[in-house]
Design an enzyme around this catalytic site. Structure first.
Site, short mmCIF file in Angstrom:
data_model
loop_
_atom_site.label_atom_id
_atom_site.label_comp_id
_atom_site.label_asym_id
_atom_site.label_seq_id
_atom_site.Cartn_x
_atom_site.Cartn_y
_atom_site.Cartn_z
N ASN A 155 0.86 -1.19 0.00
CA ASN A 155 0.00 0.00 0.00
C ASN A 155 0.90 1.24 0.00
O ASN A 155 1.48 1.57 1.03
CB ASN A 155 -0.89 -0.04 1.25
CG ASN A 155 -1.71 1.23 1.42
OD1 ASN A 155 -1.82 2.05 0.51
ND2 ASN A 155 -2.30 1.39 2.61
N TRP A 156 1.03 1.85 -1.16
CA TRP A 156 1.95 3.00 -1.28
C TRP A 156 1.38 4.27 -0.65
O TRP A 156 2.08 5.28 -0.55
CB TRP A 156 2.28 3.25 -2.76
CG TRP A 156 3.32 2.31 -3.30
CD1 TRP A 156 3.73 1.13 -2.75
CD2 TRP A 156 4.09 2.48 -4.51
NE1 TRP A 156 4.70 0.55 -3.53
CE2 TRP A 156 4.94 1.36 -4.61
CE3 TRP A 156 4.14 3.46 -5.50
CZ2 TRP A 156 5.84 1.19 -5.67
CZ3 TRP A 156 5.02 3.29 -6.56
CH2 TRP A 156 5.86 2.17 -6.63
N HIS A 170 -9.66 1.27 4.85
CA HIS A 170 -8.41 1.48 5.59
C HIS A 170 -8.68 2.47 6.72
O HIS A 170 -9.48 3.40 6.56
CB HIS A 170 -7.33 2.03 4.64
CG HIS A 170 -5.96 2.03 5.27
ND1 HIS A 170 -5.58 2.98 6.18
CD2 HIS A 170 -4.91 1.18 5.13
CE1 HIS A 170 -4.35 2.71 6.58
NE2 HIS A 170 -3.92 1.62 5.95
N GLU A 224 -7.14 4.90 7.75
CA GLU A 224 -6.90 6.31 7.37
C GLU A 224 -8.10 6.88 6.60
O GLU A 224 -8.40 8.07 6.70
CB GLU A 224 -5.59 6.41 6.55
CG GLU A 224 -4.38 6.21 7.46
CD GLU A 224 -3.13 5.65 6.78
OE1 GLU A 224 -3.05 5.66 5.54
OE2 GLU A 224 -2.23 5.20 7.52
N GLU A 256 -5.69 -4.82 10.61
CA GLU A 256 -4.65 -3.81 10.87
C GLU A 256 -4.97 -3.06 12.17
O GLU A 256 -5.79 -2.13 12.16
CB GLU A 256 -4.61 -2.79 9.73
CG GLU A 256 -4.22 -3.38 8.39
CD GLU A 256 -3.63 -2.30 7.48
OE1 GLU A 256 -2.51 -2.50 7.01
OE2 GLU A 256 -4.28 -1.26 7.26
N GLY A 273 2.36 2.27 11.00
CA GLY A 273 3.40 3.30 10.91
C GLY A 273 4.10 3.62 12.22
O GLY A 273 4.82 4.61 12.32
N SER A 297 3.10 -2.10 10.50
CA SER A 297 4.53 -2.20 10.81
C SER A 297 5.14 -3.55 10.44
O SER A 297 6.04 -4.05 11.13
CB SER A 297 4.79 -1.88 12.28
OG SER A 297 4.48 -0.52 12.55
N GLY A 349 2.66 -1.16 4.37
CA GLY A 349 2.71 0.25 4.00
C GLY A 349 4.14 0.68 3.72
O GLY A 349 4.68 0.44 2.64
N GLY A 350 4.77 1.30 4.72
CA GLY A 350 6.11 1.89 4.55
C GLY A 350 7.12 0.97 3.88
O GLY A 350 7.87 1.40 2.99
#
Ligand code: PGA
Length: 243
Positions: A9-10, A91, A93, A158, A164, A203, A224-225
């Site tokens: 997931n960018w 998500h 976010e 999640e 993150g 993470s 993600g990251g």
């Protein structure tokens, strides 16, 4: 057996110049026994599909309507038209920043399936819910009200506090939630429920992926990251392939 899947997931990262990361990922994905999905920002989807011989492309959200006066939104059909096969929905976010509730997530999932996309439906508890012993109950309730009546979905657990932050639940906490999600899916869809992939997200890094994939009913990861750089993402793909 559910498919093993790693999804990158960018989020709101990535310009055309970053597309070279996909070449290395493509080589790794071709050797892997897992399904690999990259969800770049919408602006890069078409370009990404040109490099995606061994992996799939997904969107990060879609609107629940097919078309209409919704400035700034993208429909599921548009994502499919651009070459996507998956879409991340619900998500945390999006739930937080765009006030999306589970009823909307469910509508989006129905729209995605109608457009031949596989929705990746995200659920997860807050830190406060975790600390007050409510995680299983909250995640199950969120999933129950986000699920369409169609088993062509992927679920991503999640924990919001793990996204993150570098923090992750213990393996037994992850397994407890994944087991209860599996139970809900089996109840909802019968034998088809056991074929749905349940991913862990929050993470996931090269140094913890192998351990996480050892958990019960953990069929992959939403990353993600660590999906932004092939050097971080490829070891995660390898950890799932080897497991
Ligand atoms: P993270 O993000 O891997 O950077 O924690 C995961 C996600 O939000 O999907």
């Amino acid at each position: 057996m559910p498919a093993k899947i790693v999804v990158g997931n960018w989020k709101m990262h990535g310009l055309q110049e970053n597309m070279s990361e996909l070449q290395a990922i493509s080589i790794s994905a071709a050797k892997s026994s897992c399904d690999i999905v990259i969800c770049p920002p919408a602006t890069l989807i078409q370009l990404a599909t040109k490099l995606s011989r061994s992996f799939s492309i997904g969107g990060q959200d879609c609107h629940q309507e097919e078309f209409g006066a919704y400035t700034g939104d993208i429909s599921a059909q548009m994502l499919a038209d651009a070459g996507a096969d998956y879409v991340i929905l619900g998500h945390s976010e999006r739930r937080e920043n765009h006030l999306e509730n589970s009823a909307i997530v469910k509508e989006k999932a129905i729209a995605a399936i109608e457009a031949n996309l596989t929705p990746i439906i995200c659920v997860g508890e807050t830190l406060q819910q975790r600390e007050s012993g409510q995680a299983v109950i909250k995640v199950n309730a969120q999933l129950q009200s986000s699920l369409p009546q169609n088993s062509n979905v992927v679920i991503a657990y999640e924990p919001i506090w793990a996204i993150g932050t570098g923090l992750i639940p213990t393996l037994s906490e992850i397994s407890e939630i994944h087991d209860s999600i599996r139970g809900l899916l089996n109840k909802e869809f019968g034998p088809l429920g056991s074929k749905i992939s349940i991913l862990y997200g929050g993470s996931v890094k090269p140094d913890n992926a192998r351990k996480i994939f050892g958990g019960a009913n953990v069929n992959g990861a939403l990353v993600g990251g660590a999906s932004l750089k092939s050097n971080d993402f490829i070891p995660i793909i390898e950890a799932l392939s080897d497991g």
